[in-house]
Design a protein around this motif. Structure first.
Motif, PDB file in Angstrom:
ATOM      1  N   TYR A  24       0.836  -1.202   0.000  1.00 53.06           N
ATOM      2  CA  TYR A  24       0.000   0.000   0.000  1.00 53.06           C
ATOM      3  C   TYR A  24       0.872   1.254   0.000  1.00 53.06           C
ATOM      4  O   TYR A  24       0.652   2.189  -0.788  1.00 53.06           O
ATOM      5  CB  TYR A  24      -0.913  -0.012   1.224  1.00 53.06           C
ATOM      6  CG  TYR A  24      -1.886   1.154   1.284  1.00 53.06           C
ATOM      7  CD1 TYR A  24      -3.131   1.063   0.676  1.00 53.06           C
ATOM      8  CD2 TYR A  24      -1.567   2.327   1.956  1.00 53.06           C
ATOM      9  CE1 TYR A  24      -4.038   2.126   0.730  1.00 53.06           C
ATOM     10  CE2 TYR A  24      -2.449   3.390   2.009  1.00 53.06           C
ATOM     11  CZ  TYR A  24      -3.685   3.276   1.399  1.00 53.06           C
ATOM     12  OH  TYR A  24      -4.567   4.338   1.461  1.00 53.06           O
ATOM     13  N   LEU A  25       1.851   1.277   0.856  1.00 49.60           N
ATOM     14  CA  LEU A  25       2.730   2.439   0.951  1.00 49.60           C
ATOM     15  C   LEU A  25       3.512   2.645  -0.343  1.00 49.60           C
ATOM     16  O   LEU A  25       3.645   3.766  -0.845  1.00 49.60           O
ATOM     17  CB  LEU A  25       3.690   2.271   2.124  1.00 49.60           C
ATOM     18  CG  LEU A  25       3.055   2.340   3.525  1.00 49.60           C
ATOM     19  CD1 LEU A  25       4.017   1.786   4.566  1.00 49.60           C
ATOM     20  CD2 LEU A  25       2.668   3.770   3.876  1.00 49.60           C
ATOM     21  N   ARG A  26       4.031   1.576  -0.895  1.00 57.72           N
ATOM     22  CA  ARG A  26       4.831   1.682  -2.115  1.00 57.72           C
ATOM     23  C   ARG A  26       3.973   2.089  -3.306  1.00 57.72           C
ATOM     24  O   ARG A  26       4.365   2.978  -4.074  1.00 57.72           O
ATOM     25  CB  ARG A  26       5.508   0.347  -2.401  1.00 57.72           C
ATOM     26  CG  ARG A  26       6.608  -0.028  -1.414  1.00 57.72           C
ATOM     27  CD  ARG A  26       7.218  -1.372  -1.777  1.00 57.72           C
ATOM     28  NE  ARG A  26       7.886  -1.306  -3.068  1.00 57.72           N
ATOM     29  CZ  ARG A  26       8.111  -2.379  -3.828  1.00 57.72           C
ATOM     30  NH1 ARG A  26       7.690  -3.574  -3.438  1.00 57.72           N
ATOM     31  NH2 ARG A  26       8.737  -2.264  -4.973  1.00 57.72           N
ATOM     32  N   LEU A  27       2.836   1.438  -3.478  1.00 58.95           N
ATOM     33  CA  LEU A  27       2.014   1.708  -4.655  1.00 58.95           C
ATOM     34  C   LEU A  27       1.391   3.093  -4.627  1.00 58.95           C
ATOM     35  O   LEU A  27       1.056   3.648  -5.672  1.00 58.95           O
ATOM     36  CB  LEU A  27       0.930   0.639  -4.787  1.00 58.95           C
ATOM     37  CG  LEU A  27       1.439  -0.760  -5.138  1.00 58.95           C
ATOM     38  CD1 LEU A  27       0.317  -1.790  -5.054  1.00 58.95           C
ATOM     39  CD2 LEU A  27       2.062  -0.778  -6.535  1.00 58.95           C
ATOM     40  N   TRP A 235      -4.458 -12.513 -12.603  1.00 61.43           N
ATOM     41  CA  TRP A 235      -4.663 -11.383 -11.687  1.00 61.43           C
ATOM     42  C   TRP A 235      -3.478 -11.248 -10.721  1.00 61.43           C
ATOM     43  O   TRP A 235      -2.950 -10.151 -10.503  1.00 61.43           O
ATOM     44  CB  TRP A 235      -5.970 -11.609 -10.933  1.00 61.43           C
ATOM     45  CG  TRP A 235      -6.301 -10.716  -9.800  1.00 61.43           C
ATOM     46  CD1 TRP A 235      -6.490  -9.366  -9.826  1.00 61.43           C
ATOM     47  CD2 TRP A 235      -6.544 -11.125  -8.444  1.00 61.43           C
ATOM     48  NE1 TRP A 235      -6.834  -8.905  -8.575  1.00 61.43           N
ATOM     49  CE2 TRP A 235      -6.876  -9.964  -7.717  1.00 61.43           C
ATOM     50  CE3 TRP A 235      -6.534 -12.355  -7.792  1.00 61.43           C
ATOM     51  CZ2 TRP A 235      -7.177 -10.011  -6.349  1.00 61.43           C
ATOM     52  CZ3 TRP A 235      -6.841 -12.402  -6.449  1.00 61.43           C
ATOM     53  CH2 TRP A 235      -7.156 -11.232  -5.742  1.00 61.43           C
ATOM     54  N   ILE A 236      -3.042 -12.379 -10.159  1.00 61.06           N
ATOM     55  CA  ILE A 236      -1.883 -12.366  -9.263  1.00 61.06           C
ATOM     56  C   ILE A 236      -0.657 -11.863 -10.011  1.00 61.06           C
ATOM     57  O   ILE A 236       0.093 -11.015  -9.507  1.00 61.06           O
ATOM     58  CB  ILE A 236      -1.632 -13.777  -8.690  1.00 61.06           C
ATOM     59  CG1 ILE A 236      -2.804 -14.228  -7.819  1.00 61.06           C
ATOM     60  CG2 ILE A 236      -0.326 -13.796  -7.885  1.00 61.06           C
ATOM     61  CD1 ILE A 236      -2.745 -15.696  -7.418  1.00 61.06           C
ATOM     62  N   LEU A 242       2.892  -5.089 -11.382  1.00 66.16           N
ATOM     63  CA  LEU A 242       2.703  -3.691 -11.005  1.00 66.16           C
ATOM     64  C   LEU A 242       3.673  -3.298  -9.895  1.00 66.16           C
ATOM     65  O   LEU A 242       4.280  -2.223  -9.939  1.00 66.16           O
ATOM     66  CB  LEU A 242       1.258  -3.469 -10.555  1.00 66.16           C
ATOM     67  CG  LEU A 242       0.842  -2.027 -10.268  1.00 66.16           C
ATOM     68  CD1 LEU A 242       0.873  -1.203 -11.545  1.00 66.16           C
ATOM     69  CD2 LEU A 242      -0.549  -1.991  -9.645  1.00 66.16           C
ATOM     70  N   CYS A 243       3.828  -4.177  -8.918  1.00 66.10           N
ATOM     71  CA  CYS A 243       4.768  -3.895  -7.826  1.00 66.10           C
ATOM     72  C   CYS A 243       6.197  -3.793  -8.344  1.00 66.10           C
ATOM     73  O   CYS A 243       6.976  -2.937  -7.909  1.00 66.10           O
ATOM     74  CB  CYS A 243       4.672  -4.992  -6.766  1.00 66.10           C
ATOM     75  SG  CYS A 243       3.123  -5.007  -5.845  1.00 66.10           S
ATOM     76  N   LYS A 244       6.538  -4.642  -9.301  1.00 65.38           N
ATOM     77  CA  LYS A 244       7.896  -4.633  -9.844  1.00 65.38           C
ATOM     78  C   LYS A 244       8.138  -3.441 -10.767  1.00 65.38           C
ATOM     79  O   LYS A 244       9.292  -3.125 -11.082  1.00 65.38           O
ATOM     80  CB  LYS A 244       8.154  -5.934 -10.607  1.00 65.38           C
ATOM     81  CG  LYS A 244       8.195  -7.160  -9.717  1.00 65.38           C
ATOM     82  CD  LYS A 244       8.343  -8.433 -10.546  1.00 65.38           C
ATOM     83  CE  LYS A 244       8.329  -9.669  -9.663  1.00 65.38           C
ATOM     84  NZ  LYS A 244       8.407 -10.925 -10.451  1.00 65.38           N
ATOM     85  N   LYS A 250      12.121   4.206  -5.753  1.00 65.01           N
ATOM     86  CA  LYS A 250      10.993   4.043  -4.848  1.00 65.01           C
ATOM     87  C   LYS A 250      11.003   2.675  -4.152  1.00 65.01           C
ATOM     88  O   LYS A 250      10.255   2.438  -3.223  1.00 65.01           O
ATOM     89  CB  LYS A 250       9.689   4.196  -5.643  1.00 65.01           C
ATOM     90  CG  LYS A 250       9.509   5.579  -6.264  1.00 65.01           C
ATOM     91  CD  LYS A 250       8.865   6.526  -5.279  1.00 65.01           C
ATOM     92  CE  LYS A 250       8.682   7.904  -5.914  1.00 65.01           C
ATOM     93  NZ  LYS A 250       7.579   7.976  -6.839  1.00 65.01           N
ATOM     94  N   THR A 251      11.797   1.753  -4.668  1.00 65.73           N
ATOM     95  CA  THR A 251      11.818   0.420  -4.069  1.00 65.73           C
ATOM     96  C   THR A 251      12.809   0.316  -2.919  1.00 65.73           C
ATOM     97  O   THR A 251      12.861  -0.690  -2.234  1.00 65.73           O
ATOM     98  CB  THR A 251      12.172  -0.645  -5.129  1.00 65.73           C
ATOM     99  OG1 THR A 251      13.481  -0.382  -5.619  1.00 65.73           O
ATOM    100  CG2 THR A 251      11.179  -0.623  -6.283  1.00 65.73           C
TER     101      THR A 251
END
Length: 352
Positions: A24-27, A235-236, A242-244, A250-251
């Protein structure tokens, strides 16, 4: 945001629950620091340095307030960093505002709560499917700390029953959550908190070798695969991609020592709005009384004690003394749901 809240996430990287908050914080491009914790007790950064004896991870400090339980943490982050504010600040949100999407006429809050309940069931079932040869389940320290929950044979039911339950849960994603060709649970072009609430246990269990096999020693015995549940696995994969996709800068999340995190929290001046104590609450508790808060399902051996500062329909706030600081305190927040609050007898006097 004139003065940005200071967010510190206490977690360990492979905690499935902590991933929800970390994602949540990263996205949402919310700046935060982290304080890495051991996966088992003791955690002196919390207990010795802050007086927090609650055993679960993650724990999230926002300025001088400390939040426990991922559901409450995410709700509070949503309040402190509303989508409308991050938009005006030019922050790139990779999550969509759930309230703007709707859910086919259903109340978005109800949908998110139902998804959260579903995900918690997935996690429990997944625990019954962990192969006995996992290194973690052979670690003596881990089993001593959490063996009553995770040791082979500690959970009821057979592997076959657990797989049958997991198929039912995957079927719900395939036919209900993603029904009608949706990319995300609430439709739209981007995921929302609903996807975050649902995907974390699946992201976890699908990466454990042979966890979804009828026989964990035979990889080809898997009953739940991208072939049998293509929409769910796509979906997974979409979410993981998206996270990658986050920019490299930002990572990298700054890491604080326990002492640095403590100093930041105690130096903060901003605090959440006072909740007050509901005089009509059936527990009949009064502000300032010493109470204990424990989860109703597990973790009951590690209650959090403090003076009652706030009590509402959905939340309880304790004032907790920080050890060896000459009277400094922190405010610790818990949800009411799935937590028990009891009055504590103080030495030489009963709270009546």
């Amino acid at each position: 945001m004139s003065e940005r809240p200071n967010v510190i996430l206490y977690h360990y990287p492979f905690s499935p629950y902590a991933r929800k908050v970390f994602w949540y914080l990263r996205l949402r491009s919310i700046p935060f620091t982290q304080c890495i914790q051991p996966p088992i007790l003791p955690r002196p950064d919390l207990s010795t340095k802050l007086g927090i004896t609650y055993r679960r991870i993650p724990v999230c400090a926002i300025d001088k307030d400390i939040y426990c339980d991922t559901s409450l943490i995410l709700k509070e982050l949503g309040k402190r960093f509303p989508f409308c504010i991050t938009k005006t600040c030019g922050v790139k949100d990779l999550l969509a505002d759930a309230s703007e999407l709707g859910a086919g006429g259903a109340n978005v809050g109800v949908v998110i709560e139902l998804v959260e309940n579903w995900a918690n069931e997935v996690f429990v079932v997944a625990g019954r499917l962990l192969p006995g040869n996992l290194p973690l389940l052979k670690d003596e320290k881990f089993l001593k700390d959490r063996g009553r929950y995770w040791a082979p044979g500690a959970m009821s039911g057979t592997r076959e029953e657990a797989l049958a339950s997991m198929r039912r849960l995957f079927h719900a994603v395939e036919t209900i959550f993603l029904g009608g060709g949706k990319k995300w649970i609430l439709s739209g072009d981007k995921p929302t908190v609903a996807d975050l609430m649902a995907i974390w246990p699946l992201d976890w269990v699908t990466t454990i070798p042979n966890a979804l096999s009828l026989d964990p020693t035979i990889p080809t015995a898997a009953l739940i695969t991208p072939t049998t549940y293509p929409l769910t696995f796509a979906w997974i994969s979409r979410f993981q991609s998206l996270c990658k996709s986050l920019p490299p800068g930002k990572t990298i999340v700054p890491t604080l020592t326990g002492q640095e995190a403590k100093e930041n929290i105690l130096a903060a001046t901003a605090m959440a709005s006072e909740l007050g104590v509901d005089e009509d609450d059936p527990l009949g508790l009064k502000k300032g009384e010493m109470v204990e808060v424990v989860p109703t399902d597990s973790g009951v051996l590690n209650p959090q004690r403090g003076r009652l500062l706030g009590l509402g329909i959905g939340e309880v706030v304790l004032e907790v003394d920080v050890p060896n600081t000459g009277g400094k305190v922190v405010r610790v927040h818990f949800p009411r749901r799935n937590y028990r609050i009891t009055r504590v007898e103080v030495e030489g006097k009963a709270n009546l």
